[in-house]
Enzyme design. Sequence first.
Site, PDB file in Angstrom:
ATOM      1  CG  HIS A   1       6.611   2.714   0.451  1.00  0.00           C
ATOM      2  ND1 HIS A   1       5.893   2.599   1.020  1.00  0.00           N
ATOM      3  CD2 HIS A   1       7.645   2.225   1.137  1.00  0.00           C
ATOM      4  CE1 HIS A   1       6.325   2.586   2.006  1.00  0.00           C
ATOM      5  NE2 HIS A   1       7.699   2.136   2.680  1.00  0.00           N
TER       6      HIS A   1
ATOM      7  CE  LYS B   1       6.685  -1.633   0.907  1.00  0.00           C
ATOM      8  NZ  LYS B   1       8.147  -2.443   0.908  1.00  0.00           N
TER       9      LYS B   1
END
Length: 271
Positions: free
Chosen positions: A157, A161
């Site tokens: 990600h 995040k």
Amino acid sequence: MADMRLIVAGAGGRMGRALARVISETPGAIQTGALEAPGSELLGKDAGVLAGLPENGVKLSADLWALSANADGILDFTVPGATIANVAIAAERGLVHVIGTTGLSASDDAVIKSVTGRAIVVKSGNMSLGVNLLAALVKRVAHSLDEAFDIEVLEMHHKSKIDVPSGTAFMLGETAAAGRKNALDVHSARVRDGHTGARRAGDIGFASLRGGTAAGDHSVIFAGPSERITLSHHAEDRTIFAHGALKAALWAHGKKPGLYTMADVLGLTDF
């Protein structure tokens, strides 16, 4: 049937803005509320303008009780503390509560489950239609292959995040464990560092990468003797999560109280 009236929680964030855009494009849905954290500098701003749309007259507010007086559902991609604060109000108002928040603890899940005798909740670690199909495939493959095939879940990600592993990675791990009729909490390898010894048979391993602007890449690897099977999904834009969440809300509107998942929404519960 009248348009489903929806509140977007975390309306000033990236997902909140994506949800506003998708709602504006979807027949049968209308945004009537925009929720943001108390003290946010965005309170009072127009949700349409923030999403890059024409002004829609929906101003960001921190008062869910007031917003929910004229709403049918809430789309909630926020943080655990905010989601849990929203649960009681959504249940009291009889809203469909679509929860895409990740990083929820076991105690958070217990709070959510406690209201589902009287509330309609659709909760998933990932609202993407493709990811939920991937999860169904993972369950089937895990069921078909014995423990000679080791299972590894790999995810990447964007650098901002804040939870590791991702909620989607956990969801995929849980479906793999379910395919083998195991409990993930006793068959999980999440941290590897130093001299760990050989891999324990039956474990489901997790690896997480963070960097750049990756919207979400997930792979489940079945590594057996002299061969590997890899099932993957690559998200190119977070709009896919917004489309899935809206599909879930429209599907849940009018359903009996209960805790549902995207597998229910997509008819994959028997897959």
